[in-house]
Design a protein around this motif. Structure first.
Motif, PDB file in Angstrom:
ATOM      1  N   SER A 291     118.875  54.809   6.059  1.00  0.00           N
ATOM      2  CA  SER A 291     118.260  55.862   6.877  1.00  0.00           C
ATOM      3  C   SER A 291     119.284  56.519   7.793  1.00  0.00           C
ATOM      4  N   VAL A 292     120.175  55.713   8.368  1.00  0.00           N
ATOM      5  CA  VAL A 292     121.217  56.270   9.242  1.00  0.00           C
ATOM      6  C   VAL A 292     122.169  57.154   8.446  1.00  0.00           C
TER       7      VAL A 292
ATOM      8  N   ALA B 217     109.971  55.568   6.659  1.00  0.00           N
ATOM      9  CA  ALA B 217     111.214  55.032   7.225  1.00  0.00           C
ATOM     10  C   ALA B 217     112.174  56.160   7.595  1.00  0.00           C
ATOM     11  N   GLY B 218     112.282  57.182   6.751  1.00  0.00           N
ATOM     12  CA  GLY B 218     113.146  58.304   7.077  1.00  0.00           C
ATOM     13  C   GLY B 218     112.672  59.077   8.299  1.00  0.00           C
ATOM     14  N   GLN B 219     111.360  59.291   8.419  1.00  0.00           N
ATOM     15  CA  GLN B 219     110.835  60.007   9.581  1.00  0.00           C
ATOM     16  C   GLN B 219     110.993  59.194  10.865  1.00  0.00           C
TER      17      GLN B 219
ATOM     18  N   ARG C  23     117.202  53.317  -0.685  1.00  0.00           N
ATOM     19  CA  ARG C  23     116.137  52.939   0.250  1.00  0.00           C
ATOM     20  C   ARG C  23     114.804  52.831  -0.466  1.00  0.00           C
TER      21      ARG C  23
ATOM     22  N   ALA D 267     113.356  57.035  11.499  1.00  0.00           N
ATOM     23  CA  ALA D 267     114.775  57.128  11.874  1.00  0.00           C
ATOM     24  C   ALA D 267     115.088  58.479  12.516  1.00  0.00           C
TER      25      ALA D 267
ATOM     26  N   LEU E  21     120.363  60.472   7.467  1.00  0.00           N
ATOM     27  CA  LEU E  21     120.235  61.369   8.613  1.00  0.00           C
ATOM     28  C   LEU E  21     121.586  61.974   8.996  1.00  0.00           C
TER      29      LEU E  21
ATOM     30  N   SER F 208     119.150  57.631  -0.279  1.00  0.00           N
ATOM     31  CA  SER F 208     117.690  57.735  -0.232  1.00  0.00           C
ATOM     32  C   SER F 208     117.054  56.983  -1.390  1.00  0.00           C
TER      33      SER F 208
ATOM     34  N   ALA G 208     113.542  58.445  16.130  1.00  0.00           N
ATOM     35  CA  ALA G 208     114.286  57.589  17.060  1.00  0.00           C
ATOM     36  C   ALA G 208     115.638  58.202  17.404  1.00  0.00           C
ATOM     37  N   ALA G 209     116.385  58.587  16.373  1.00  0.00           N
ATOM     38  CA  ALA G 209     117.702  59.185  16.637  1.00  0.00           C
ATOM     39  C   ALA G 209     117.566  60.533  17.331  1.00  0.00           C
TER      40      ALA G 209
ATOM     41  N   LEU H 187     117.544  50.285   7.130  1.00  0.00           N
ATOM     42  CA  LEU H 187     118.122  50.852   8.352  1.00  0.00           C
ATOM     43  C   LEU H 187     119.448  51.562   8.064  1.00  0.00           C
TER      44      LEU H 187
END
Length: 426
Positions: free
Chosen positions: A236-237, A153-155, A88, A157, A240, A85, A160-161, A233
């Motif tokens: 973030s993956v 960016a975290g939200q 990022r 990701a 998460l 984090s 989307a996931a 990216l």
């Protein structure tokens, strides 16, 4: 008729007062402090309802199941998610033109996580991180934008996931999500079309145009550029995945009879609930949604509350290094403040002691005057009041610079070249 005409202005005058009062009330309720208090009250209310319906046994059961190995695993997962984090955040900040070393970013991120977990609202740590970084770099706007874009960016990701997980894996909301995905897509397209139409039909505004251009340029430079997009990216993956792994660990510790494939969509629902600003240090909606999701999945609402409690405790333990950073920096600031006056006193040289004079302080010579001795007379008495060969009296006369300045006056009474003064020389 007169009574009616008298009542009409009164009603017309009371209407603006009511509107002003309502607008003032809404403005007071829309302040950040009031919103934080309302969110805290809502989080406390959710916890009270859960404990009233399910009892405190699930909460205490979750606390009893946590052991030392679980705490070490939580610290390891927290280290992984915090480092990625912070990376990022550093990437986004560099994309905006703000320098942020990775070590300082990790320390600040740990402190923000601890403040988020310890204070109501769940976002005060991020606010403190944004303001402190902006002030330290001398650009508060870019510092705040860097934190906002990093959290965005975290939200994104997570959304989307989460959409992919909730549509594909079995969960209590899979059918509802599958039905809602087309509607959400159409609503998003419609909103984009409306915004585009309003921008095309609206009169051009330089201020609004500059604001939109600045926001889009910052998002493109911080998130979508070639230098930042791959790292953002990837981080973030990984972050998460770390949060989901923490939830799966909590489920296993709490004794949930479910596989990893069954726990992952439930973890996504819990993470989405944690984004709601109705919590007390993250507690509240997470416990309510997890209890409902476990009950809808046939795993038991009480078991879901136990999993949420274990997850909350593990998240708090993972943020404890932030407390160490907070105390260390506070102590360093206290030491710096204590050493600063001593250094200031050492840099000032002590004044030379003056001799005591009876009756007070002896008057010194006036500024710009210097002592001059009277010439010794032939009789050796040195003038009236002194023995021969010694100076008997002193007079302070103007220095040469003062004499020159005074002689330059247009009407000077100084004798020039030893000549006696005459009316013409004045």
């Amino acid at each position: 008729m007169s009574a009616r005409t008298a009542q009409a202005p009164t009603a017309a005058a009371s209407a603006p007062r009511t509107d002003r009062a309502s607008r003032g009330l809404l403005a007071r309720l829309n302040t950040p402090a009031v919103r934080t208090r309302l969110g805290t009250v809502a989080g406390v209310a959710i916890l009270v309802v859960l404990f009233w319906r399910l009892g405190t046994g699930a909460f205490l059961d979750g606390l009893r199941r946590i052991d030392a190995a679980t705490l070490l695993a939580a610290l390891a997962i927290g280290l992984l998610t915090t480092v990625f984090s912070a990376w990022r955040w550093a990437l986004v900040a560099r994309g905006l033109g703000v320098r942020l070393p990775l070590g300082a970013a990790v320390a600040d991120y740990y402190r923000a996580l601890f403040l988020n977990a310890a204070l109501p609202g769940g976002v005060l740590g991020d606010v403190h991180r944004a303001v402190r970084h902006g002030r330290s770099t001398g650009d508060l706007g870019r510092g705040v934008r860097a934190v906002v874009l990093e959290r965005t960016a975290g939200q994104l990701a997570l959304f989307a996931a989460g959409a992919v997980v909730l549509v594909t894996l079995p969960s209590p909301v899979r059918d509802e999500v599958r039905q809602a995905v087309p509607l959400v897509g159409l609503a998003a397209l419609g909103a984009c079309a409306v915004v585009l139409a309003l921008r095309m039909n609206r009169a051009p505004s330089r201020r609004r145009g500059r604001a939109w251009h600045g926001m889009w340029a910052g998002a493109r430079a911080g998130l979508c550029s070639r230098r930042t997009a791959p790292g953002v990216l990837l981080s973030s993956v990984v972050v998460l995945a770390g949060y989901v792994a923490m939830f799966v660990l909590a489920g296993q510790v709490a004794g949930a009879d479910a596989s990893v494939a069954e726990l992952v969509p439930l973890a996504v629902l819990a993470l989405l609930a944690m984004g709601l600003p109705l919590n007390v240090g993250g507690w509240g909606p997470r416990e309510g949604v997890t209890a409902w999701a476990f009950g809808a999945a046939g795993l038991g609402a009480g078991r879901g509350l136990t999993v949420a409690v274990v997850y909350g405790v593990l998240g708090l333990v993972a943020s404890l290094p932030g407390a160490v950073v907070l105390v260390a920096r506070w102590y360093a600031g206290v030491r710096a403040a204590a050493s600063r006056p001593a250094a200031d006193r050492a840099s000032v040289a002590p004044a030379a002691p003056s001799r005591p004079v009876p009756g007070g302080v002896a008057p010194g010579p006036p500024v710009g005057l210097r002592p001059r001795t009277r010439p010794q007379t032939p009789d050796g008495l040195g003038g009236p009041g002194g023995p021969g060969g010694e100076v008997s009296s002193e007079k302070y006369v103007p220095k040469e610079s003062a004499r020159l300045a005074r002689s330059s006056l247009p009407f000077s009474a100084e004798p020039r070249e030893g000549r006696p003064m005459t009316p013409e020389s004045v």
